[in-house]
Design a protein around this motif. Structure first.
Motif, PDB file in Angstrom:
ATOM      1  N   THR A   1       0.800  -1.241   0.074  1.00 26.59           N
ATOM      2  CA  THR A   1      -0.005  -0.018   0.004  1.00 26.59           C
ATOM      3  C   THR A   1       0.810   1.129  -0.070  1.00 26.59           C
ATOM      4  OG1 THR A   1      -0.046  -0.230   2.409  1.00 26.59           O
ATOM      5  CG2 THR A   1      -1.993  -1.149   1.225  1.00 26.59           C
ATOM      6  N   PRO A   2       1.701   1.401  -0.928  1.00 23.71           N
ATOM      7  CA  PRO A   2       2.612   2.772  -1.039  1.00 23.71           C
ATOM      8  C   PRO A   2       1.784   4.000  -1.085  1.00 23.71           C
ATOM      9  CG  PRO A   2       2.093   1.510  -3.279  1.00 23.71           C
ATOM     10  CD  PRO A   2       1.564   0.670  -2.385  1.00 23.71           C
ATOM     11  N   ARG A   3       2.336   4.933  -0.373  1.00 19.24           N
ATOM     12  CA  ARG A   3       1.612   6.281  -0.187  1.00 19.24           C
ATOM     13  C   ARG A   3       1.270   6.719  -1.331  1.00 19.24           C
ATOM     14  NH1 ARG A   3       3.438  11.247   3.821  1.00 19.24           N
ATOM     15  NH2 ARG A   3       4.915  11.640   2.221  1.00 19.24           N
ATOM     16  N   PRO A   4      -0.092   6.944  -1.666  1.00 11.36           N
ATOM     17  CA  PRO A   4      -0.473   7.644  -3.052  1.00 11.36           C
ATOM     18  C   PRO A   4       0.016   9.007  -2.768  1.00 11.36           C
ATOM     19  CG  PRO A   4      -2.477   7.448  -1.611  1.00 11.36           C
ATOM     20  CD  PRO A   4      -1.322   6.686  -0.853  1.00 11.36           C
ATOM     21  N   THR A   5       0.030   9.650  -4.062  1.00  9.22           N
ATOM     22  CA  THR A   5       0.500  11.019  -4.236  1.00  9.22           C
ATOM     23  C   THR A   5      -0.595  12.074  -4.824  1.00  9.22           C
ATOM     24  OG1 THR A   5       1.262  10.732  -6.442  1.00  9.22           O
ATOM     25  CG2 THR A   5       2.873  10.714  -4.729  1.00  9.22           C
ATOM     26  N   SER A   6      -1.830  11.395  -5.110  1.00  6.20           N
ATOM     27  CA  SER A   6      -2.961  12.300  -5.847  1.00  6.20           C
ATOM     28  C   SER A   6      -4.171  11.468  -5.811  1.00  6.20           C
ATOM     29  CB  SER A   6      -2.523  12.725  -7.144  1.00  6.20           C
ATOM     30  OG  SER A   6      -3.627  13.035  -7.986  1.00  6.20           O
TER      31      SER A   6
ATOM     32  N   PHE B   1     -12.491  -0.082   3.450  1.00  4.40           N
ATOM     33  CA  PHE B   1     -12.119  -1.150   4.145  1.00  4.40           C
ATOM     34  C   PHE B   1     -11.523  -0.751   5.224  1.00  4.40           C
ATOM     35  CE2 PHE B   1     -12.988  -2.198  -0.536  1.00  4.40           C
ATOM     36  CZ  PHE B   1     -14.102  -3.148  -0.433  1.00  4.40           C
ATOM     37  N   GLY B   2     -11.836   0.153   6.167  1.00  2.00           N
ATOM     38  CA  GLY B   2     -11.218   0.563   7.288  1.00  2.00           C
ATOM     39  C   GLY B   2     -11.387  -0.564   8.392  1.00  2.00           C
ATOM     40  N   PRO B   3     -12.658  -0.652   9.269  1.00  2.00           N
ATOM     41  CA  PRO B   3     -13.449   0.201   9.030  1.00  2.00           C
ATOM     42  C   PRO B   3     -13.545   1.480   9.742  1.00  2.00           C
ATOM     43  CG  PRO B   3     -14.297  -1.622  10.387  1.00  2.00           C
ATOM     44  CD  PRO B   3     -12.742  -1.770   9.950  1.00  2.00           C
ATOM     45  N   HIS B   4     -12.532   1.599  10.957  1.00  2.00           N
ATOM     46  CA  HIS B   4     -12.398   2.702  11.417  1.00  2.00           C
ATOM     47  C   HIS B   4     -11.482   3.508  11.311  1.00  2.00           C
ATOM     48  CE1 HIS B   4     -15.198   0.379  14.288  1.00  2.00           C
ATOM     49  NE2 HIS B   4     -14.486  -0.625  14.442  1.00  2.00           N
ATOM     50  N   ALA B   5     -10.273   3.126  10.781  1.00  2.00           N
ATOM     51  CA  ALA B   5      -9.270   3.785  10.403  1.00  2.00           C
ATOM     52  C   ALA B   5      -8.158   2.914   9.823  1.00  2.00           C
ATOM     53  CB  ALA B   5      -8.449   4.728  11.511  1.00  2.00           C
ATOM     54  N   VAL B   6      -7.102   3.381   9.164  1.00  2.00           N
ATOM     55  CA  VAL B   6      -6.210   2.550   8.693  1.00  2.00           C
ATOM     56  C   VAL B   6      -5.006   3.324   8.947  1.00  2.00           C
ATOM     57  CG1 VAL B   6      -4.982   1.482   6.551  1.00  2.00           C
ATOM     58  CG2 VAL B   6      -7.355   1.188   6.888  1.00  2.00           C
ATOM     59  N   ILE B   7      -3.810   2.689   9.350  1.00  2.00           N
ATOM     60  CA  ILE B   7      -2.379   3.395   9.605  1.00  2.00           C
ATOM     61  C   ILE B   7      -1.354   2.206   8.958  1.00  2.00           C
ATOM     62  CG2 ILE B   7      -3.181   4.510  11.508  1.00  2.00           C
ATOM     63  CD1 ILE B   7      -1.645   2.481  13.213  1.00  2.00           C
ATOM     64  N   PRO B   8      -0.200   2.873   8.675  1.00  2.00           N
ATOM     65  CA  PRO B   8       0.869   1.985   8.204  1.00  2.00           C
ATOM     66  C   PRO B   8       1.112   0.766   9.191  1.00  2.00           C
ATOM     67  CG  PRO B   8       1.484   4.206   7.871  1.00  2.00           C
ATOM     68  CD  PRO B   8       0.275   4.367   8.703  1.00  2.00           C
ATOM     69  N   PHE B   9       1.614  -0.183   8.869  1.00  2.00           N
ATOM     70  CA  PHE B   9       1.984  -1.355   9.849  1.00  2.00           C
ATOM     71  C   PHE B   9       3.298  -1.383  10.409  1.00  2.00           C
ATOM     72  CE2 PHE B   9       3.730  -5.553  10.983  1.00  2.00           C
ATOM     73  CZ  PHE B   9       2.674  -6.127  11.513  1.00  2.00           C
ATOM     74  N   ASP B  10       3.999  -0.492   9.747  1.00  2.00           N
ATOM     75  CA  ASP B  10       5.594  -0.280  10.117  1.00  2.00           C
ATOM     76  C   ASP B  10       5.673   0.946  11.040  1.00  2.00           C
ATOM     77  OD1 ASP B  10       6.768  -2.448   9.135  1.00  2.00           O
ATOM     78  OD2 ASP B  10       8.089  -1.501   7.740  1.00  2.00           O
ATOM     79  N   VAL B  11       6.245   0.847  12.126  1.00  2.00           N
ATOM     80  CA  VAL B  11       6.560   2.186  12.969  1.00  2.00           C
ATOM     81  C   VAL B  11       7.567   2.983  12.076  1.00  2.00           C
ATOM     82  CG1 VAL B  11       7.446   2.954  15.107  1.00  2.00           C
ATOM     83  CG2 VAL B  11       6.277   0.826  15.118  1.00  2.00           C
ATOM     84  N   GLY B  12       7.226   4.282  12.031  1.00  2.00           N
ATOM     85  CA  GLY B  12       8.276   5.362  11.513  1.00  2.00           C
ATOM     86  C   GLY B  12       7.830   5.588  10.085  1.00  2.00           C
TER      87      GLY B  12
ATOM     88  N   GLU C   1       5.953   6.269   6.408  1.00  2.00           N
ATOM     89  CA  GLU C   1       5.602   7.608   5.734  1.00  2.00           C
ATOM     90  C   GLU C   1       4.360   7.806   6.395  1.00  2.00           C
ATOM     91  OE1 GLU C   1       7.287   9.961   3.621  1.00  2.00           O
ATOM     92  OE2 GLU C   1       8.651   8.800   4.645  1.00  2.00           O
ATOM     93  N   PRO C   2       3.827   8.834   6.926  1.00  2.00           N
ATOM     94  CA  PRO C   2       2.499   9.297   7.635  1.00  2.00           C
ATOM     95  C   PRO C   2       1.355   9.194   6.526  1.00  2.00           C
ATOM     96  CG  PRO C   2       4.216  10.944   8.027  1.00  2.00           C
ATOM     97  CD  PRO C   2       4.868  10.089   7.014  1.00  2.00           C
ATOM     98  N   LEU C   3       0.623   8.229   7.241  1.00  2.00           N
ATOM     99  CA  LEU C   3      -0.723   8.031   6.250  1.00  2.00           C
ATOM    100  C   LEU C   3      -1.943   7.743   7.214  1.00  2.00           C
ATOM    101  CD1 LEU C   3      -2.067   7.133   3.544  1.00  2.00           C
ATOM    102  CD2 LEU C   3      -1.498   4.660   3.767  1.00  2.00           C
ATOM    103  N   LEU C   4      -3.026   8.228   6.710  1.00  2.00           N
ATOM    104  CA  LEU C   4      -4.326   7.738   7.351  1.00  2.00           C
ATOM    105  C   LEU C   4      -5.241   7.481   6.645  1.00  2.00           C
ATOM    106  CD1 LEU C   4      -5.811   7.530  10.253  1.00  2.00           C
ATOM    107  CD2 LEU C   4      -5.824  10.126  10.130  1.00  2.00           C
TER     108      LEU C   4
END
Length: 314
Positions: free
Chosen positions: A74-79, A202-213, A215-218
């Motif tokens: 799930t690479p951080r999208p840019t747009s 497909f959250g259903p509440h929120a999704v964050i990166p698995f790895d600590v540190g 790239e910031p994504l929510l």
């Protein structure tokens, strides 16, 4: 809980994006445990006949029992306009160390037969079978949510926008707290890296990166999901004509492929200026969009028009 620490500069640089590949990978959660995704049961039911034929010896390693997935998928999208092909190409370039480390972190092991090439092939097949037929509908809802959040941001500010993202997401005085996402709490600073907000079904509440540190994504739940899979018959041509007028309904009917004003005028046997007036109204109401090819301006129906008419353009 994850807490993101945002400076005033970080708040000013928050941006939105849509990721086709993230929706695909995260959708595996709904197939694995449908009970946790009641709003997406319409999609789950619709694809059931295709599910057994998918490459599950590979796909099973892409989401674990706690709904975690390797971040390289799930690479951080840019747009908001990110394309699936570009994301799959980026995934395919993941280095071997990252691939092995993240698969082990999520699953506890790395099967010898699992390769990046097999993963990309399995995802491509998965997309064509169970995502592509429904992506226009999904993307329309995701894009509409981004437009709404943009309105809130401009009218009421970043804080109000962040606090409206969902019950599991709270913002106050530079701290963005995301609950229901991990067993261990952690705090991470944005530090100028940019925070990407990504609506996901497909959250259903929120999704964050698995790895600590990472790239910031929510990922957050978009509005309107309750009606996403409602079965509604598209309006008849007569109904559509009553809604937007016969000439404009006829123009939408003719836009099975991009066409010029002159082309449409010839088809309708009216003047180009008359067609141009109708096209401008259709454009302002979000039903057609122009695209320039050399000296020509072609018009095509938008996703909203496709949903309204029920007709896919060529």
């Amino acid at each position: 809980m994850l807490t993101y620490v945002l400076s005033s500069r970080d708040l000013a640089e928050v941006r939105f994006a849509v990721s086709p590949v993230a929706e695909m990978v995260l959708s595996l959660r709904a197939l694995r445990d449908p009970g946790r995704f009641p709003l997406q049961l319409g999609w789950v039911r619709a694809v059931q006949d295709k599910v057994p034929g998918l490459d599950w010896p590979v796909l099973r390693w892409l989401v674990n029992d706690t709904m975690g997935s390797p971040d390289f998928l799930t690479p951080r999208p840019t747009s908001p306009l990110t394309q699936l092909a570009d994301e799959l190409e980026l995934i395919g370039k993941t280095d071997g160390e990252t691939f092995g480390r993240q698969i082990r972190a999520v699953n506890g092991e790395l099967p010898a037969e699992l390769t990046m090439a097999k993963i990309v092939d399995a995802l491509d097949e998965y997309w064509r079978a169970v995502m592509a037929p429904y992506w226009d509908r999904m993307r329309t809802l995701l894009s509409a949510d981004i437009s709404y959040r943009g309105h809130v941001l401009t009218q009421y500010g970043t804080g109000a926008m962040l606090n409206g993202l969902g019950p599991a997401i709270r913002y106050d005085d530079g701290l963005l707290k995301v609950d229901r996402v991990s067993e261990r709490s952690r705090t991470e600073r944005i530090d100028g890296r940019g925070l990407v907000l990504q609506p996901t079904l497909f959250g259903p509440h929120a999704v964050i990166p698995f790895d600590v540190g990472a790239e910031p994504l929510l990922g957050y739940p978009p509005r309107g999901q309750a009606h996403l899979w409602s079965v509604v018959e598209p309006p008849s041509q007569r109904d559509l004509a009553q809604l937007i007028g016969t000439p404009r309904a006829r123009i939408l009917e003719l836009l099975t492929h991009p066409r010029t004003t002159t082309d449409l005028a010839g088809e309708l046997k009216v003047t180009p200026s008359a067609v141009s007036q109708h096209l401008q109204l259709l454009r302002r109401t979000g039903l057609v969009e122009p695209q320039r090819t050399g000296k020509q301006v072609l018009y095509r129906p938008t996703e909203l028009a496709v949903l309204l008419t029920g007709a896919e353009p060529d």
